[in-house]
Design a protein around this motif. Structure first.
Motif, PDB file in Angstrom:
ATOM      1  N   SER A 194       0.829  -1.210   0.000  1.00  0.00           N
ATOM      2  CA  SER A 194       0.000   0.000   0.000  1.00  0.00           C
ATOM      3  C   SER A 194       0.861   1.258   0.000  1.00  0.00           C
ATOM      4  N   LEU A 195       0.303   2.305  -0.556  1.00  0.00           N
ATOM      5  CA  LEU A 195       0.883   3.641  -0.498  1.00  0.00           C
ATOM      6  C   LEU A 195      -0.248   4.637  -0.363  1.00  0.00           C
ATOM      7  N   LYS A 196       0.053   5.778   0.250  1.00  0.00           N
ATOM      8  CA  LYS A 196      -0.923   6.859   0.325  1.00  0.00           C
ATOM      9  C   LYS A 196      -0.300   8.117  -0.248  1.00  0.00           C
ATOM     10  N   LEU A 197      -0.889   8.620  -1.316  1.00  0.00           N
ATOM     11  CA  LEU A 197      -0.439   9.845  -1.947  1.00  0.00           C
ATOM     12  C   LEU A 197      -1.193  11.034  -1.371  1.00  0.00           C
ATOM     13  N   SER A 198      -0.511  12.155  -1.302  1.00  0.00           N
ATOM     14  CA  SER A 198      -1.124  13.396  -0.856  1.00  0.00           C
ATOM     15  C   SER A 198      -0.878  14.474  -1.900  1.00  0.00           C
ATOM     16  N   CYS A 199      -1.789  15.424  -1.938  1.00  0.00           N
ATOM     17  CA  CYS A 199      -1.651  16.562  -2.840  1.00  0.00           C
ATOM     18  C   CYS A 199      -2.148  17.795  -2.104  1.00  0.00           C
TER      19      CYS A 199
ATOM     20  N   PHE B 192      -8.363   1.355  -4.523  1.00  0.00           N
ATOM     21  CA  PHE B 192      -7.946   2.732  -4.251  1.00  0.00           C
ATOM     22  C   PHE B 192      -9.102   3.514  -3.648  1.00  0.00           C
ATOM     23  N   THR B 193      -8.753   4.472  -2.792  1.00  0.00           N
ATOM     24  CA  THR B 193      -9.759   5.357  -2.204  1.00  0.00           C
ATOM     25  C   THR B 193      -9.287   6.799  -2.281  1.00  0.00           C
ATOM     26  N   ILE B 194     -10.105   7.656  -2.861  1.00  0.00           N
ATOM     27  CA  ILE B 194      -9.804   9.081  -2.906  1.00  0.00           C
ATOM     28  C   ILE B 194     -10.566   9.765  -1.778  1.00  0.00           C
ATOM     29  N   SER B 195      -9.913  10.715  -1.139  1.00  0.00           N
ATOM     30  CA  SER B 195     -10.556  11.477  -0.069  1.00  0.00           C
ATOM     31  C   SER B 195      -9.939  12.868  -0.043  1.00  0.00           C
ATOM     32  N   ARG B 196     -10.568  13.753   0.725  1.00  0.00           N
ATOM     33  CA  ARG B 196     -10.030  15.103   0.817  1.00  0.00           C
ATOM     34  C   ARG B 196     -10.310  15.676   2.203  1.00  0.00           C
TER      35      ARG B 196
ATOM     36  N   VAL C 245      -5.845  16.610  -0.854  1.00  0.00           N
ATOM     37  CA  VAL C 245      -6.552  15.445  -1.375  1.00  0.00           C
ATOM     38  C   VAL C 245      -5.609  14.247  -1.284  1.00  0.00           C
ATOM     39  N   TYR C 246      -6.181  13.096  -1.020  1.00  0.00           N
ATOM     40  CA  TYR C 246      -5.396  11.878  -0.797  1.00  0.00           C
ATOM     41  C   TYR C 246      -5.807  10.787  -1.786  1.00  0.00           C
TER      42      TYR C 246
END
Length: 122
Positions: free
Chosen positions: A17-22, A68-72, A79-80
């Motif tokens: 797993s990885l979690k990206l942030s913006c 995958f899960t997008i969230s903010r 946003v993640y």
């Protein structure tokens, strides 16, 4: 001027797993729908996921739905993209983008980050 800065990419084994942030700066974050796109070498940029301004609506590409899960977090202008059960074919440069609508077409987004590399080893 809206600026987007991605982080969180790296090397992970298949199944990991990885979690990206913006992080977004410059305008009212909640006014923008946010999208994640990716581009692998020799391939076109493709839609991954999108989320509406207040987070009430999300959309996923079939290839990542369920993994995958997008969230903010509008208080943090961030946003993640949580990526689970990664596969070698998920390897790409991942970009976040801001636009007026939650759409799959990259051309509909007005602002882009510089990208973050995700590498998945088999």
């Amino acid at each position: 001027q809206v600026q987007l800065v991605e982080s969180g990419g790296g090397l992970v084994q298949a199944g990991g797993s990885l979690k990206l942030s913006c992080v977004v700066s410059g305008r009212t974050f909640a006014n923008y729908a946010m999208g994640w796109f990716r581009q692998a070498p020799g391939k076109e940029r493709e839609f991954v996921a999108a989320i509406s301004g207040r987070g009430l609506n999300t959309d996923y590409a079939d290839s990542v739905a369920g993994r995958f899960t997008i969230s903010r977090d509008n208080a943090k202008n961030t946003v993640y993209l949580q990526m689970n059960r990664l596969k070698p074919e998920d390897a790409a440069v991942y970009y976040c983008a801001a636009g007026p609508w939650t759409l799959r077409a990259a051309t509909q987004y007005d602002y882009w980050g510089q990208g973050t590399q995700v590498t998945v080893s088999s």
